[in-house]
Design an enzyme around this catalytic site. Structure first.
Site, short mmCIF file in Angstrom:
data_model
loop_
_atom_site.label_atom_id
_atom_site.label_comp_id
_atom_site.label_asym_id
_atom_site.label_seq_id
_atom_site.Cartn_x
_atom_site.Cartn_y
_atom_site.Cartn_z
N ASN A 287 15.72 25.23 -5.12
CA ASN A 287 14.60 24.38 -5.55
C ASN A 287 13.42 24.39 -4.58
O ASN A 287 12.30 24.11 -4.98
CB ASN A 287 15.08 22.95 -5.82
CG ASN A 287 15.75 22.31 -4.62
OD1 ASN A 287 16.21 22.98 -3.71
ND2 ASN A 287 15.79 20.99 -4.60
N ALA B 87 19.84 31.15 -2.08
CA ALA B 87 20.43 30.93 -3.40
C ALA B 87 20.27 32.18 -4.26
O ALA B 87 19.26 32.88 -4.17
CB ALA B 87 19.77 29.73 -4.07
N GLY C 90 22.40 21.66 -0.19
CA GLY C 90 22.94 21.89 -1.52
C GLY C 90 23.76 20.70 -1.99
O GLY C 90 23.57 19.58 -1.51
N GLU D 129 22.50 18.78 4.41
CA GLU D 129 21.59 17.98 3.60
C GLU D 129 22.09 18.12 2.18
O GLU D 129 21.89 19.15 1.53
CB GLU D 129 20.15 18.48 3.77
CG GLU D 129 19.11 17.53 3.20
CD GLU D 129 18.70 17.90 1.79
OE1 GLU D 129 19.18 17.23 0.85
OE2 GLU D 129 17.90 18.82 1.63
N CYS E 111 16.08 16.94 -4.29
CA CYS E 111 17.15 16.05 -3.85
C CYS E 111 16.66 14.65 -3.54
O CYS E 111 17.46 13.71 -3.44
CB CYS E 111 17.85 16.64 -2.62
SG CYS E 111 16.72 17.05 -1.30
N SER F 250 8.16 13.23 2.25
CA SER F 250 8.50 14.37 3.10
C SER F 250 7.31 14.79 3.96
O SER F 250 6.17 14.86 3.49
CB SER F 250 8.95 15.55 2.25
OG SER F 250 10.13 15.23 1.55
N GLU G 274 16.64 17.13 9.86
CA GLU G 274 15.81 18.33 9.92
C GLU G 274 14.34 17.94 10.04
O GLU G 274 13.94 16.84 9.66
CB GLU G 274 16.03 19.19 8.67
CG GLU G 274 17.44 19.75 8.58
CD GLU G 274 17.65 20.67 7.41
OE1 GLU G 274 18.58 21.49 7.46
OE2 GLU G 274 16.89 20.58 6.41
#
Length: 526
Positions: free
Chosen positions: A196, A221, A275, A297, A331, A489, A506
């Site tokens: 994503n 991925a 993930g 995460e 997420c 974020s 992170e």
């Protein structure tokens, strides 16, 4: 912390980088197949950045098999990518380990300079990198452009943090001794990333690792390997030495065995994974046998609480930003909307109007598009299942509620009201464009509902009551809280969760610590 031994490696005998954009042929005794080079790809994508081979020890290398990567919007094949397996994973680890023996000794200033060059190249190629993201993930181009800037900023941030790794001097009880603490790089880090955010999730981890003096093996991925490989091309151009940044793409069929190989390899000192919680638990189990340092995460189930004192218009704007970015496939997307009874009807009405007015479903390359496809058919099926389950248990579809006619991987932005806690959308992360609204009466009730999940990544709430803001911010069991804000974020701030949403942080000044080991030194006889 890794101890460097001299290994015989066919992939990284020296820290000399390969010429940029050059296709390198491995030696005959290396565990790789003949190279293929570049993907032709659809028109508009940079052929110089659209690589199809793995990147190991400074070489572009292929595997015995390939797997297709498709555009989720149209289903068109973007290219065939090297399907790396356990032999390639072990070769990449070996290359990274040998490179670590030299990279750890490179000065912080030089590591900083190389990361900065990598950042500069990302900015120079930002439009081409964004197009790759849109092609392989379906993300609207404007969002993809935003991701590239966000991704590049992690390299810039950690290029600066590389020079700020400080130790400590500790006062001792006797005058004949001195005590100090060193911070040293862990070693090889295996980095496993999701689809994503196919660029930013790499640089957020790799930037910190390289700044600390670690080397990395990235397993991207299977849906979105091209972004990781494009970053490898730019890393090579920036002068990142061979073996410091390695990429081993693989198909879903091989992902399990490659993940296990990375987590159990004795030369790997660190695992960093973003993930699902279920996959994270499997990787933790593998890493436990050799007691590796781990950052996780994992999944979220973010509550978005709107109290009676909230500014409704601001709350709706925050809900739109938090819920529908990347079609709900992040997420930290809000997954449960808890709205107090006094403001409930007004919020639902304005939220529906905003959805119907501002969201436009389509191909990510179309300028008007704000909502691209879901990543694959399985993702659409899960969203559809959650909506049907809610309807069967009494929920009302305010807007949306079904697949979109644009294509098989598209789903209408959906708003549900009269949602209850026994519905799947209240219990599981939907990871799609569905906003379920639960009505509540008291603050205590809202906090209890929000904290009932076994995960705790992000949480949001809107209120104009200062006392309530402090209470709820402290009581929410999440790692990140947005107060009157739907987008939280930032490279400068720590990203991570609590409970089953993961381990470690992170980004920010704390992110580099995940790749450093503390060493206490006692100097006696003075």
């Amino acid at each position: 912390m890794a101890t460097c031994l001299r290994l015989r490696s066919c992939l990284a005998p020296h820290l000399r980088r390969a010429p940029p954009s050059r296709i390198c042929r491995p030696r005959a005794d290396c565990p790789v197949a003949p190279i293929r080079g570049y993907a032709r790809g659809p028109a508009g994508l940079s052929s110089a950045l659209l690589r199809t081979d793995g990147f190991v020890g400074g070489l572009w290398v292929s595997a015995a098999a390939t797997f297709p990567v498709h555009d989720p919007a149209s289903g068109a094949e973007l290219g065939l990518v090297a399907d790396c397996g356990v032999p390639e994973a072990r070769a990449a680890v070996r290359a990274a380990y040998e490179a670590f023996c030299s990279w750890r000794g490179v000065s912080a200033k030089e590591r900083s300079s190389l990361l900065r060059k990598w950042y500069d190249l990302m900015i120079q190629n930002k439009d081409d990198l964004a197009k790759i993201i849109t092609a392989e993930s379906g993300k609207p181009l404007k969002e993809a452009q935003g991701e590239i800037l966000y991704s590049a900023n992690f390299l810039e941030w950690f290029s600066e943090e590389a020079r700020r790794v400080y130790g400590d001097i500790i006062s001792t009880p006797t005058k004949e001794r001195r005590a100090f603490v060193l911070k040293q790089p862990l070693g090889v880090a295996a980095v496993i990333t999701p689809w994503n955010f196919p660029s930013a999730m790499i640089t957020r981890k790799v930037g910190a690792a390289l700044a600390a003096g670690c080397t990395v093996v990235v397993k991207p991925a299977e849906d979105t390997p091209f972004s990781a490989l494009a970053l490898a091309e730019l890393a090579n151009q920036a002068g990142i030495p061979p073996g410091v940044y390695n990429v081993i793409p693989c198909s879903q069929k091989k992902a399990k065995e490659v993940g296990e190989a990375l987590c159990t390899d004795p030369l790997v000192s660190k695992i960093s994974f973003t993930g699902s919680t279920a996959t994270g638990k499997v990787l933790l189990h593998h890493a436990a046998n050799s007691v590796k340092r781990v950052s996780m995460e994992l999944g979220g189930h973010a509550p978005f609480i709107v109290f009676d004192s909230a500014n409704v218009d601001q709350a709706v704007a925050g809900a739109m930003a938090s819920k529908f970015r990347n079609s709900g496939q992040t997420c930290v997307c809000s997954n449960r909307f808890l709205v107090q009874s006094g403001i409930h009807d007004s919020f639902v009405k304005k939220f529906a109007e905003a959805i119907e007015t501002n969201l436009h479903v389509g191909n990510g390359f179309e300028e008007r598009t704000t909502q691209g496809p879901l990543i694959n058919a399985k993702a659409v099926e899960k969203v559809e299942k959650h909506v049907h389950d809610a309807i069967s248990k009494g929920a009302t579809v305010v807007t949306g509620g079904k697949r979109h006619h644009v294509g098989k991987n598209f789903f209408e932005p959906t708003l549900l009201s009269n949602v209850t806690r026994d519905m799947l959308c209240s219990q599981e992360e939907t990871f799609g464009p569905v906003a379920p609204v639960i009505k509540f009466n008291t603050e205590e009730e809202a906090v209890a509902i929000a904290n009932a999940a076994d995960v705790g990544l992000a949480g949001y709430f809107y209120s104009q009551d200062p006392a309530q803001i402090w209470r709820v911010a402290e009581r929410l069991e999440v790692g990140m809280v947005g107060v009157n804000e739907g987008l939280i974020s930032s490279v400068e701030c720590p990203f991570g969760g609590v409970k089953q949403s993961g381990l470690g942080r992170e980004g920010s000044k704390y992110g580099i610590d995940e790749y450093l080991e503390l060493k206490y030194v006692c100097f006696g006889g003075l």
